[in-house]
Scaffold this active site. Structure first.
Site, mmCIF file in Angstrom:
data_model
loop_
_atom_site.group_PDB
_atom_site.id
_atom_site.type_symbol
_atom_site.label_atom_id
_atom_site.label_comp_id
_atom_site.label_asym_id
_atom_site.label_seq_id
_atom_site.Cartn_x
_atom_site.Cartn_y
_atom_site.Cartn_z
ATOM 1 N N ARG A 145 -72.511 -3.896 55.557
ATOM 2 C CA ARG A 145 -73.005 -4.211 56.893
ATOM 3 C C ARG A 145 -72.757 -5.665 57.253
ATOM 4 O O ARG A 145 -72.418 -5.995 58.367
ATOM 5 C CB ARG A 145 -74.510 -3.916 56.946
ATOM 6 C CG ARG A 145 -75.167 -4.307 58.252
ATOM 7 C CD ARG A 145 -76.572 -3.774 58.339
ATOM 8 N NE ARG A 145 -76.604 -2.333 58.257
ATOM 9 C CZ ARG A 145 -77.587 -1.626 57.688
ATOM 10 N NH1 ARG A 145 -78.593 -2.243 57.137
ATOM 11 N NH2 ARG A 145 -77.537 -0.313 57.652
ATOM 12 N N ARG A 149 -71.315 -9.334 51.802
ATOM 13 C CA ARG A 149 -72.072 -8.677 50.741
ATOM 14 C C ARG A 149 -72.192 -7.180 50.984
ATOM 15 O O ARG A 149 -72.194 -6.727 52.119
ATOM 16 C CB ARG A 149 -73.457 -9.313 50.578
ATOM 17 C CG ARG A 149 -74.253 -9.460 51.865
ATOM 18 C CD ARG A 149 -75.108 -10.730 51.756
ATOM 19 N NE ARG A 149 -76.129 -10.829 52.795
ATOM 20 C CZ ARG A 149 -75.877 -11.304 54.020
ATOM 21 N NH1 ARG A 149 -74.639 -11.647 54.379
ATOM 22 N NH2 ARG A 149 -76.855 -11.411 54.899
ATOM 23 N N CYS A 158 -86.475 7.089 41.197
ATOM 24 C CA CYS A 158 -87.388 5.955 41.039
ATOM 25 C C CYS A 158 -88.483 6.342 40.064
ATOM 26 O O CYS A 158 -88.891 7.504 40.033
ATOM 27 C CB CYS A 158 -88.031 5.590 42.370
ATOM 28 S SG CYS A 158 -86.906 4.777 43.485
ATOM 29 N N CYS A 162 -93.009 5.549 46.077
ATOM 30 C CA CYS A 162 -93.927 4.749 46.895
ATOM 31 C C CYS A 162 -94.097 5.446 48.246
ATOM 32 O O CYS A 162 -93.100 5.781 48.884
ATOM 33 C CB CYS A 162 -93.368 3.359 47.113
ATOM 34 S SG CYS A 162 -92.736 2.593 45.613
ATOM 35 N N CYS A 165 -91.987 4.310 51.281
ATOM 36 C CA CYS A 165 -90.554 4.123 51.030
ATOM 37 C C CYS A 165 -89.688 4.455 52.247
ATOM 38 O O CYS A 165 -89.862 5.470 52.909
ATOM 39 C CB CYS A 165 -90.121 4.990 49.862
ATOM 40 S SG CYS A 165 -88.371 4.826 49.483
ATOM 41 N N ARG A 167 -86.654 5.302 52.059
ATOM 42 C CA ARG A 167 -85.721 6.384 51.738
ATOM 43 C C ARG A 167 -86.424 7.683 51.386
ATOM 44 O O ARG A 167 -85.841 8.545 50.738
ATOM 45 C CB ARG A 167 -84.826 5.954 50.577
ATOM 46 C CG ARG A 167 -84.042 4.687 50.894
ATOM 47 C CD ARG A 167 -82.874 4.477 49.945
ATOM 48 N NE ARG A 167 -82.065 3.355 50.417
ATOM 49 C CZ ARG A 167 -82.237 2.108 50.003
ATOM 50 N NH1 ARG A 167 -83.159 1.824 49.118
ATOM 51 N NH2 ARG A 167 -81.463 1.145 50.482
ATOM 52 N N ASP A 326 -90.498 -0.260 57.966
ATOM 53 C CA ASP A 326 -89.478 0.399 58.797
ATOM 54 C C ASP A 326 -90.047 1.603 59.548
ATOM 55 O O ASP A 326 -90.996 2.232 59.094
ATOM 56 C CB ASP A 326 -88.315 0.877 57.913
ATOM 57 C CG ASP A 326 -87.485 -0.275 57.375
ATOM 58 O OD1 ASP A 326 -87.365 -1.294 58.085
ATOM 59 O OD2 ASP A 326 -86.975 -0.157 56.252
ATOM 60 N N ASP A 363 -86.141 -5.276 59.688
ATOM 61 C CA ASP A 363 -84.820 -4.682 59.465
ATOM 62 C C ASP A 363 -84.583 -3.772 60.663
ATOM 63 O O ASP A 363 -85.210 -2.717 60.782
ATOM 64 C CB ASP A 363 -84.816 -3.899 58.142
ATOM 65 C CG ASP A 363 -83.453 -3.935 57.466
ATOM 66 O OD1 ASP A 363 -82.470 -4.319 58.136
ATOM 67 O OD2 ASP A 363 -83.368 -3.576 56.284
ATOM 68 N N LYS A 370 -81.217 -7.596 59.417
ATOM 69 C CA LYS A 370 -82.545 -8.207 59.301
ATOM 70 C C LYS A 370 -82.655 -9.393 60.244
ATOM 71 O O LYS A 370 -81.765 -10.232 60.278
ATOM 72 C CB LYS A 370 -82.760 -8.690 57.872
ATOM 73 C CG LYS A 370 -82.701 -7.575 56.836
ATOM 74 C CD LYS A 370 -82.805 -8.147 55.433
ATOM 75 C CE LYS A 370 -82.645 -7.099 54.368
ATOM 76 N NZ LYS A 370 -81.264 -6.584 54.240
HETATM 77 C C1 PLP Z 1 -80.781 -6.237 53.116
HETATM 78 C C2 PLP Z 1 -79.379 -5.911 52.986
HETATM 79 C C3 PLP Z 1 -78.497 -6.820 52.395
HETATM 80 C C4 PLP Z 1 -78.930 -8.152 51.830
HETATM 81 O O1 PLP Z 1 -79.451 -9.001 52.800
HETATM 82 P P1 PLP Z 1 -79.875 -10.489 52.426
HETATM 83 O O2 PLP Z 1 -80.458 -11.025 53.677
HETATM 84 O O3 PLP Z 1 -78.629 -11.205 51.980
HETATM 85 O O4 PLP Z 1 -80.863 -10.407 51.311
HETATM 86 C C5 PLP Z 1 -77.166 -6.459 52.316
HETATM 87 N N1 PLP Z 1 -76.730 -5.286 52.811
HETATM 88 C C6 PLP Z 1 -77.554 -4.402 53.389
HETATM 89 C C7 PLP Z 1 -77.002 -3.143 53.918
HETATM 90 C C8 PLP Z 1 -78.913 -4.685 53.499
HETATM 91 O O5 PLP Z 1 -79.740 -3.801 54.056
HETATM 92 S S1 SF4 Z 2 -89.882 1.764 47.810
HETATM 93 FE FE1 SF4 Z 2 -88.648 3.648 47.565
HETATM 94 S S2 SF4 Z 2 -86.734 2.970 46.631
HETATM 95 FE FE2 SF4 Z 2 -88.254 1.346 46.339
HETATM 96 S S3 SF4 Z 2 -89.171 1.768 44.339
HETATM 97 FE FE3 SF4 Z 2 -90.476 2.735 45.868
HETATM 98 S S4 SF4 Z 2 -89.710 4.828 46.011
HETATM 99 FE FE4 SF4 Z 2 -88.121 3.639 44.996
#
Ligand code: PLP
Ligand code: SF4
Length: 420
Positions: A145, A149, A158, A162, A165, A167, A326, A363, A370
């Site tokens: 994205r 990185r 996991c 949580c 979460c 996901r 989120d 996010d 973010k």
């Molecule tokens: C959060 C995230 C990152 C890392 O973001 P930083 O601000 O550098 O910590 C990289 N890629 C994706 C898709 C993310 O959601």
């Molecule tokens: S927040 Fe979701 S991805 Fe993160 S440790 Fe908990 S269950 Fe796993």
């Protein structure tokens, strides 16, 4: 109340006291074996297996029947948890469960781990995949994205599920790990993209992989010359600290620079076991940062955030992000307003170590990335002056020396003067 729960309550009181003194003075810290023994007693386990992370993982509490042994639940609550867990399954490590206060339905450990019926109330704004991670995958499991990185989703497993979460939509179909072939495809993409200098190894929880597999993953990434840093995102220090052992730390120290991001949300999670885990990671040359989520009823007060962040610094973990929860279906009961997050940060900045203050971020949905949200300290800005409010609320003036337009203008004036 059942005898077991009573036993736990007493143990708990004594134990909280131990934590409080242990973090302040290392001399008073109880030996970890004694702490483990007390927790084992609560779980009704008397073998040496408590400290074995594989045992912890195998013996996760995943059914209402098991949960009933530890928490008093009405038959109505049991029915509710059953129906929620059909959509969003339940899994809690014995260790994390042993931190829970059984008699308190609003216990912050319980709210993060035990399903509640609120998870099924889906409002119109919540989405299954708000961050659009699936759309932004360049190859399966790899999200690219930001320019430099990438995020690698290696598994959806996991140790604990949580309740907040992002996901959680995937839990139902859970239990997958990327195949070596899929992993090779991710590496091939990174090799072709020389701009990628930061690879985030995430999940799920990547530390659920065996140490041998993890070594293959890290060495594979490390062999790409333009990758400068590797980051690991894991909640293991919080929910399964036994996983952090010498074998794992040896691997981490071999493929550095590695940074580890973990996910503490409440000061009660900072136990002697978690302290030991973070200490081992740091000693392996891996800086540990924390990414917590602002959760209603769990950590959405100034007092809790200050306590959390100060305790993190004591165990050498730097607060990095505080996430706005989120817009994920099944998490609405945890949402807080953005204003309440901003107020928390306003009440931290200036009042405690700057190191203790995380970046509060949203996010954005649809892969917007973010964005930081912080209190407004600048009330007015002109070319050569700022009117600001400091942490105590005092209004002050600051003359702006670096404004390039002002500087260019004054140079022009000076030249004119010389010519004349
Ligand atoms: C959060 C995230 C990152 C890392 O973001 P930083 O601000 O550098 O910590 C990289 N890629 C994706 C898709 C993310 O959601
Ligand atoms: S927040 Fe979701 S991805 Fe993160 S440790 Fe908990 S269950 Fe796993």
């Amino acid at each position: 109340m059942r005898p077991q729960a009573t036993l736990f309550r007493e143990e708990k009181k004594e134990f909280s006291h131990n934590i409080a003194t242990a973090v302040q003075s290392e001399e008073e810290e109880p030996p970890l074996s004694a702490v483990a023994e007390e927790r084992q007693l609560f779980f009704g386990n008397s073998s040496q297996s408590w400290n074995d992370w594989r045992w912890q993982f195998r013996n996760r509490v995943t059914t209402v029947e098991q949960l009933l042994k530890f928490i008093p639940l009405t038959s109505n609550e049991c029915a509710q948890i059953r129906s929620v867990s059909a959509k969003y399954p339940l899994a809690i490590t014995p260790y994390y469960l042993s931190l829970l206060e059984p008699s308190d339905p609003y216990d912050p450990i319980r709210l993060q781990s035990v399903p509640t019926i609120a998870e099924l109330s889906k409002s119109c704004v919540s989405m299954e995949d708000p961050l659009a991670e699936q759309q932004h995958s360049v190859v399966p499991g790899l999200v690219h994205r930001y320019p430099d990185r990438v995020l690698m989703v290696l598994t959806d497993i996991c140790p604990m599920l949580c309740r907040h979460c992002t996901r959680k939509r995937e839990w139902q179909y859970g239990g997958w790990v990327r195949t070596p072939e899929q992993f090779e495809n991710m590496l091939a993409y990174i090799r072709q993209h020389k701009e990628v200098r930061d690879v985030i190894v995430s999940g799920g929880d990547p530390l659920t992989l065996s140490t041998v597999r993890l070594e293959e993953v890290l060495s594979g990434i490390r062999r790409i010359p333009h990758v400068e840093i590797i980051r690991i995102g894991t909640r293991v220090p919080v929910v399964l600290p036994q996983r952090i052992d010498d074998e794992l730390c040896n691997v981490l120290s071999k493929f550095g620079p590695i940074w580890l991001n973990t996910h503490f949300n409440h000061p009660r999670e900072i136990t002697p076991e978690a302290t030991r885990a973070c200490d081992l990671i740091v000693r392996a040359g891996v800086p540990v940062n924390n990414q917590s989520v602002l959760l209603k009823g769990i950590n959405d007060s100034v007092e809790t955030q200050i306590k959390l962040c100060q305790s993190l610094l004591r165990i050498k973990v730097r607060p990095y992000y505080l996430f706005q929860c989120d817009d994920v279906a099944g998490t609405e009961h945890f949402w807080t307003s953005v204003e309440s997050g901003v107020e928390i940060i306003r009440n931290m900045r200036g009042f405690t170590s700057g190191l203790a203050i995380p970046n509060y971020v949203i996010d954005l949905p649809n892969g917007g990335g973010k964005i930081p949200v912080s209190p407004d300290y600048i009330l007015e800005r002109t070319l050569d002056e700022l009117i600001v409010r400091n942490y105590q609320g005092k209004i002050m003036h600051y003359s702006n020396p670096g404004n390039s337009q002002t500087r260019v203008m004054s140079e022009v004036v000076l030249k004119d003067v010389i010519i004349v």
